[in-house]
Enzyme design. Structure first.
Site, mmCIF file in Angstrom:
data_model
loop_
_atom_site.group_PDB
_atom_site.id
_atom_site.type_symbol
_atom_site.label_atom_id
_atom_site.label_comp_id
_atom_site.label_asym_id
_atom_site.label_seq_id
_atom_site.Cartn_x
_atom_site.Cartn_y
_atom_site.Cartn_z
ATOM 1 N N ASP A 117 0.808 -1.226 0.000
ATOM 2 C CA ASP A 117 0.000 0.000 0.000
ATOM 3 C C ASP A 117 0.840 1.275 0.000
ATOM 4 O O ASP A 117 0.360 2.340 0.417
ATOM 5 C CB ASP A 117 -0.978 0.018 1.199
ATOM 6 C CG ASP A 117 -1.947 -1.149 1.165
ATOM 7 O OD1 ASP A 117 -2.237 -1.639 0.060
ATOM 8 O OD2 ASP A 117 -2.411 -1.566 2.238
ATOM 9 N N GLN A 118 2.096 1.177 -0.458
ATOM 10 C CA GLN A 118 2.983 2.346 -0.439
ATOM 11 C C GLN A 118 3.331 2.843 -1.837
ATOM 12 O O GLN A 118 4.104 3.789 -1.977
ATOM 13 C CB GLN A 118 4.296 2.002 0.303
ATOM 14 C CG GLN A 118 4.107 1.542 1.734
ATOM 15 C CD GLN A 118 3.536 2.618 2.625
ATOM 16 O OE1 GLN A 118 3.864 3.783 2.446
ATOM 17 N NE2 GLN A 118 2.676 2.240 3.540
#
Lengths: 287, 287, 287, 287
Positions: free
Chosen positions: A231-232
């Site tokens: 999720d980065q």
């Protein structure tokens, strides 16, 4: 959005300096090229330049391969990162899905109605439940169930499918498995995920549960490129929907679905129309 | 929103059970009370009930003190947390501000135009720069500069001002100092802050810088009650604004101002109109 | 939204006066009824009162027919317009569609995933194109082509289908024919249309063309009850999407589809959950 | 948005053909000009081309007058409508206001904080009520009361003030008088109005009353150039806010104020930053 005319799309980035736009557009004009759309962006913080140009294919009287050859010298001189694509070569989008099917359903509508132009060579799921619906659309369906034991093997199968189907993009349409670091590295800026929160809030599992616990007044969804760090990756698109105290967790999940669908479909459209340039961990989106 | 008629506003919460609405509304009806607005909420996860009732003061033929006396027995029986307020006793809102003045400017417009009803007995700043503007509005201005050395003393002065001006609410309208834990404990659910991010994203200092670095596609603002833990209090209201790659950090800050103003003024209106009930770390907002 | 528990939903409106809420809720409490949700609205301009109450069916220990009998006297005394429905008797929604299929596709997803609860006894179109998709969902498909000559006859067939399938609601999901005044009169506040503009702007045919010509910066969609006067019925729900000079007419039409889908599905949910009360040419929506 | 660096802004439109971007950008590059921002738009329906280029003033080593002279021949060859402006010559914005003061208050905050760059040489009202507030900001205030008898004379006075104060733009910030056709003709695309509805809905007087009567679920505001035909000029910007049945007319008016303020300030910013090109009755806004 989708245009019926055949277009070449040139995207490039390079260190910023005087004369880039004039050099690129003069190059195109000298070949008789009619520019239908052009966008530029200069990043002041690190002096990098980004550009997207759409050219009417008929006006150029050459194919993209010939353009590539002619353009290469100038591109090298300006140290450009660049590509040119042909609208007739539609992007091949392999969609991965788990049991939650709202994003798949939505993408298949847009595919079937040609709302924007892309192919779906196959759909991969770790469950059987969407086979009949997908096959009704005339698309091959591959079921690769994932367990702790078979993970490595199934991911290898998956990569084979990507290659066999010549995938240009991989869409995680609420695919609830974390892809292996190897796959992430194999397809940089080519795997698009929809995360069901307004990142960087609520990273990881069960973001609606986290949102419900925190008592937020809006829920969101984020479409981003997948990198090895969960999720980065670079954010492509985000949106939100209002909630209030009367919303149960189930209400939030349902309201969130509409946001997820819209955000993912916008993000995918940007990608297949070559509107996104990635710079570090950010995106430039020429929408 | 602002109503010209005098209203009593009863808010209550208690363990949920059959007959609460009927008991409360029958009590009011038996006194001849005309209910102009009523809202209820039942929390299914922990079986707690919340209610807000507005009563036309003239229909009741008693003041709030007498109502309080009469209502107390029933309230005790139902284990209610409750209060009743009179719209003629306008809430007294003390505003704290630092150099950034957009929220103050906005609140003073709403105060002056009586967009909703509240008093501003005084404004406190750690800078002198807004004195003339505030005094033009006929409001006393207290400057309490804060340094590492004088902090404790100045916060004590601040509390004296709150008490002397009979503050019902304290608004941190971009007040850039962290209040002491003592002050937070003295005024539970009475200090309202505007944080310039979509919480829980970008807690703490320089949220726009953090948002710029992460490459988000929307920026937000959050109005919340202040607790001892920084930016962790119950959220009252949130909103967002779209940004894109062409936005510099300065653009984000400017676009954010409009969100901050709107979110803070809505949150304050909910508070002064007794529309907010706090439950654990969440709010029920009967808007 | 969808709740797993069986609920009775009572909706009523009557001239406003003291004691309505207390009388209604006491009546329910005396029967042991557990109220899970209650909403009220008083219209100050013409002193009319509106109420919606959800009761846990199990707590009442009677069916809706018995409730109806017991409630009738009180309702008559207050001159109430009222109804009570049982969540187990799902609303039967007949959908009408023409060639544009995005709203149908969207509604069928929500139907299939039971996002909110309704039945679809049949779908009627003036074209054959969606037969296979509809039948894949297990729903009967009736094709009633419309021409100037056969119109009267086909509308009579349509009414027969409505009656035979016991339609509670009729949804015009981009059905491009104007229903006859007779049909409009037969089903007051039971025919829901999605109009592809932000009414009252751009009434009638080709609203996106009108919007494009006028150069508006946002396009919208409106869900409303159908009356004999074209696009003039009570508005249930509206929403908009941003457009700009770079949007072609085709882009507007595509962007509009997402608004239409969301607005229509919200409007239908409000209707099947008995959240809408019609008053004159306006709606009260207890969402 | 506001940039500290001195910029020249070139805007142009002309019949579309191959090579415009390359000719213009090469011209600038040959003078050493550093382009910080460039936007183009081609209208396919009537084959017209629009462009906006921002050039770092220092890189050009000439003033705008010299640029104008050099650019004129090429501009004539392409039949361009064009202008170039210098960010150091801030636009002079004369604001007209009546009793409703929320837009004025908002614009003065943005002026005072230099959120974007403009001068306010004077403010004209038909009432005295804002004199003290305006003068506190150091801006001359002219009161020109309007009656049926003195209208012609006062409008002549107004034009004198526009000329004397060298107005570049005139903003009707909720100025409740209809300007004379003569004034409209004197300042084409230089008078900006905020209309308190989502045009083309609710043209003319009392739009919130009209919206309330129609029962819309969103209210809006429209910023547009003033032409002789009331509320029919080219639309610059629009936005909306959600309302529901619980909103009284007064609530709508209050909620509308926030939309009006935001829409007008965005529209004015676009104008003073030379982001708007007018084409027929539409605007191209390079935001």
């Amino acid at each position: 959005m989708a245009s019926k005319k055949r277009l070449y799309t040139l995207t490039l980035s390079c260190p910023d300096r005087t004369g880039i736009v004039s050099t690129v557009t003069s190059f195109i004009a000298n070949l008789g090229g009619w520019i239908t759309d052009a966008s530029q962006h200069g990043d002041f913080t690190d002096h990098h330049f980004f550009m997207r140009v759409q050219i009417l294919a008929d006006s150029l009287k050459m194919d993209v391969d010939e353009f590539r050859e002619r353009f290469a010298d100038m591109a090298a001189e300006f140290e450009m990162d660049w590509q040119i694509t042909d609208s007739e070569a539609k992007k091949r989008v392999v969609i991965l899905v788990s049991k939650q099917d709202h994003c798949l359903y939505d993408l298949l509508y847009r595919y079937r109605s040609q709302e924007f132009e892309f192919e779906v060579p196959c759909i991969i799921s770790n469950h059987e439940n969407m086979r009949s619906f997908v096959e009704w659309h005339g698309i091959p369906y591959h079921c690769l169930p994932i367990s702790a034991e078979n993970k490595q093997h199934q991911y290898a199968e998956m990569v084979k499918l990507f290659e066999q189907h010549k995938a240009d993009v991989i869409v995680l349409a609420r695919y609830m498995q974390v892809l292996s670091p190897e796959i992430c590295r194999l397809f940089p800026n080519k795997i698009i995920n929809i995360h069901h929160s307004f990142l960087p809030s609520f990273v990881g599992a069960k973001p609606y549960h986290q949102a419900y616990e925190r008592g937020v007044k809006m829920i969101g969804a984020t479409c981003h490129y997948v990198t090895e760090e969960l999720d980065q990756g670079p954010i492509i698109e985000q949106d939100v929907n209002r909630v209030d105290h009367s919303c149960s967790l189930e209400d939030m999940i349902n309201l969130g679905k509409d946001v997820e669908k819209n955000v993912l479909s916008r993000g995918l459209r940007y990608h297949v129309e070559d509107r996104i340039l990635v710079h570090g961990n950010k995106t430039i989106v020429f929408d």
